[in-house]
Design a protein around this motif. Structure first.
Motif, short mmCIF file in Angstrom:
data_model
loop_
_atom_site.label_atom_id
_atom_site.label_comp_id
_atom_site.label_asym_id
_atom_site.label_seq_id
_atom_site.Cartn_x
_atom_site.Cartn_y
_atom_site.Cartn_z
N CYS A 1 -3.86 9.11 3.17
CA CYS A 1 -3.60 10.44 3.93
C CYS A 1 -3.40 11.52 3.06
CB CYS A 1 -2.85 10.72 5.14
SG CYS A 1 -3.39 9.89 6.70
N PHE A 2 -2.46 11.26 2.06
CA PHE A 2 -1.84 12.07 1.00
C PHE A 2 -3.13 12.46 -0.06
CE2 PHE A 2 2.69 10.78 2.15
CZ PHE A 2 2.88 12.15 3.06
N GLY A 3 -3.55 10.93 -0.46
CA GLY A 3 -4.61 11.23 -1.40
C GLY A 3 -5.94 11.92 -0.96
N VAL A 4 -6.17 11.85 0.36
CA VAL A 4 -7.35 12.63 0.60
C VAL A 4 -6.91 14.20 0.54
CG1 VAL A 4 -8.44 13.27 2.91
CG2 VAL A 4 -8.40 10.95 2.23
N LEU A 5 -5.79 14.49 0.91
CA LEU A 5 -5.24 15.90 0.72
C LEU A 5 -5.10 16.30 -0.68
CD1 LEU A 5 -2.83 15.92 3.75
CD2 LEU A 5 -5.17 16.96 3.59
N HIS A 6 -5.42 15.45 -1.61
CA HIS A 6 -5.41 15.80 -3.01
C HIS A 6 -3.71 15.85 -3.52
CE1 HIS A 6 -9.43 16.06 -4.08
NE2 HIS A 6 -9.85 16.50 -2.83
N ALA A 7 -2.77 15.22 -2.86
CA ALA A 7 -1.41 15.31 -3.15
C ALA A 7 -1.18 13.97 -3.84
CB ALA A 7 -0.54 15.43 -1.88
N GLY B 1 0.34 2.27 3.31
CA GLY B 1 -0.69 2.46 2.64
C GLY B 1 -1.80 3.49 3.02
N ALA B 2 -1.93 3.34 4.29
CA ALA B 2 -2.89 4.30 5.13
C ALA B 2 -2.38 5.84 5.17
CB ALA B 2 -3.20 3.95 6.61
N ILE B 3 -1.08 5.83 5.12
CA ILE B 3 -0.33 7.02 5.01
C ILE B 3 -0.58 7.65 3.72
CG2 ILE B 3 1.86 8.43 5.10
CD1 ILE B 3 2.59 6.25 7.58
N LEU C 1 1.22 8.44 -4.86
CA LEU C 1 1.71 7.62 -5.53
C LEU C 1 3.44 7.22 -5.32
CD1 LEU C 1 1.11 5.85 -8.22
CD2 LEU C 1 1.90 7.73 -9.63
N VAL C 2 4.03 8.25 -5.09
CA VAL C 2 5.41 7.89 -4.53
C VAL C 2 5.41 7.20 -3.19
CG1 VAL C 2 7.54 9.07 -3.83
CG2 VAL C 2 6.35 9.96 -5.82
N GLN C 3 4.42 7.52 -2.54
CA GLN C 3 4.47 6.68 -1.13
C GLN C 3 4.14 5.21 -1.46
OE1 GLN C 3 4.87 7.70 2.14
NE2 GLN C 3 4.30 5.80 3.25
N ILE C 4 3.28 4.79 -2.13
CA ILE C 4 2.81 3.58 -2.55
C ILE C 4 4.01 2.84 -3.28
CG2 ILE C 4 1.58 2.13 -4.00
CD1 ILE C 4 -0.73 3.92 -3.13
N LEU C 5 4.60 3.55 -4.33
CA LEU C 5 5.66 3.03 -5.07
C LEU C 5 6.91 2.91 -4.52
CD1 LEU C 5 5.37 4.62 -8.67
CD2 LEU C 5 4.66 2.25 -8.27
N VAL C 6 7.59 3.73 -3.80
CA VAL C 6 8.77 3.50 -2.79
C VAL C 6 8.68 2.75 -1.85
CG1 VAL C 6 10.62 4.99 -1.94
CG2 VAL C 6 9.58 5.72 -3.90
N TYR C 7 7.64 3.02 -1.20
CA TYR C 7 7.87 2.62 0.47
C TYR C 7 7.11 1.18 0.33
CZ TYR C 7 9.74 6.69 2.36
OH TYR C 7 10.71 7.97 2.21
N VAL C 8 5.91 1.17 -0.32
CA VAL C 8 5.21 -0.05 -0.28
C VAL C 8 5.91 -1.02 -1.28
CG1 VAL C 8 2.98 -1.21 -0.58
CG2 VAL C 8 3.00 1.01 0.74
N GLY C 9 5.82 -0.69 -2.36
CA GLY C 9 6.28 -1.30 -3.49
C GLY C 9 7.73 -1.83 -3.43
N ALA C 10 8.66 -0.93 -2.88
CA ALA C 10 10.03 -1.21 -3.02
C ALA C 10 10.61 -1.61 -1.76
CB ALA C 10 10.77 -0.16 -3.53
N ILE C 11 10.40 -0.55 -0.82
CA ILE C 11 11.11 -1.03 0.61
C ILE C 11 10.53 -2.13 1.52
CG2 ILE C 11 11.40 0.19 2.93
CD1 ILE C 11 12.74 1.55 0.71
N VAL C 12 9.15 -2.16 1.43
CA VAL C 12 8.68 -3.30 2.01
C VAL C 12 8.77 -4.78 1.36
CG1 VAL C 12 6.23 -4.36 2.94
CG2 VAL C 12 6.77 -2.00 3.18
N VAL C 13 8.80 -4.81 0.04
CA VAL C 13 9.35 -5.89 -0.62
C VAL C 13 10.60 -6.32 -0.51
CG1 VAL C 13 9.36 -6.89 -3.16
CG2 VAL C 13 7.45 -5.50 -2.33
N LEU C 14 11.60 -5.26 -0.48
CA LEU C 14 12.92 -5.51 -0.10
C LEU C 14 13.26 -6.30 1.33
CD1 LEU C 14 15.85 -5.07 -1.03
CD2 LEU C 14 15.95 -2.85 0.15
N VAL C 15 12.56 -5.58 2.30
CA VAL C 15 12.37 -6.27 3.75
C VAL C 15 11.94 -7.73 3.64
CG1 VAL C 15 11.38 -6.16 5.96
CG2 VAL C 15 12.23 -4.16 4.81
#
Length: 164
Positions: free
Chosen positions: A43-49, A38-40, A54-68
């Motif tokens: 970082c992307f949000g601060v850079l206006h990316a 989420g902190a990463i 959003l992809v970082q949150i959906l894929v890594y936080v929302g999918a990968i960590v939940v899968l783990v």
């Protein structure tokens, strides 16, 4: 202001990452991984990316960590601290990690020490896709091969016989 927010998000990601690696409870490590990812994304949000954030949150936080977490629950992995999990090599690994962090940090400071962090001009999906598949296609493909090698290695390790 952008540099300060980016630095704070980066520091949170760094601290959470260290806790992920040093946590003795695997569920706690997975939950700290959510904070780090989420902190990463921050970082992307601060850079206006926004798309990448959003992809970082959906894929890594929302999918990968939940899968783990589901894998931990389904395999009934021990949630208590595992005292015999570490070996006596932890101090050596910490020294190596510290030396590598100093080398990488020095390289980053020497390369970008006087640069101010500027938001990207366009963080849209089209701009990201154009950059990935035109400008950064070789590193993208190398990363794909690296991930494939990691996948094959994980399969090979999981197929070991019990007596190994």
């Amino acid at each position: 202001m952008t540099t300060l927010l980016f630095s704070v998000a980066g520091a949170v990601a760094l601290i959470a990452s260290v806790i992920v690696v040093t946590s003795k409870r695997i569920v706690h490590a997975a939950l700290w991984l959510v904070v780090a990812l989420g902190a990463i994304a921050g970082c992307f949000g601060v850079l206006h990316a926004e798309f990448v954030a959003l992809v970082q949150i959906l894929v890594y936080v929302g999918a990968i960590v939940v899968l783990v977490l589901f894998a931990l629950m389904l395999t009934k992995a021990p949630t208590n601290p595992l005292p015999g999990l570490t070996t006596g090599r932890s101090p050596f690994a910490a020294v190596v990690a510290g030396v590598l962090a100093v080398i990488l940090g020095t390289g980053v400071v020497l390369a970008f020490g006087n640069e101010k962090i500027k938001p990207v001009a366009d963080g849209s999906a089209q701009a990201v896709g154009t950059q990935v598949f035109k400008t950064w296609v070789l590193p993208f493909e190398v990363l794909s091969v690296l991930l494939l090698a990691a996948l094959i290695g994980a399969i090979a390790l999981s197929q070991r016989k019990k007596e190994d």
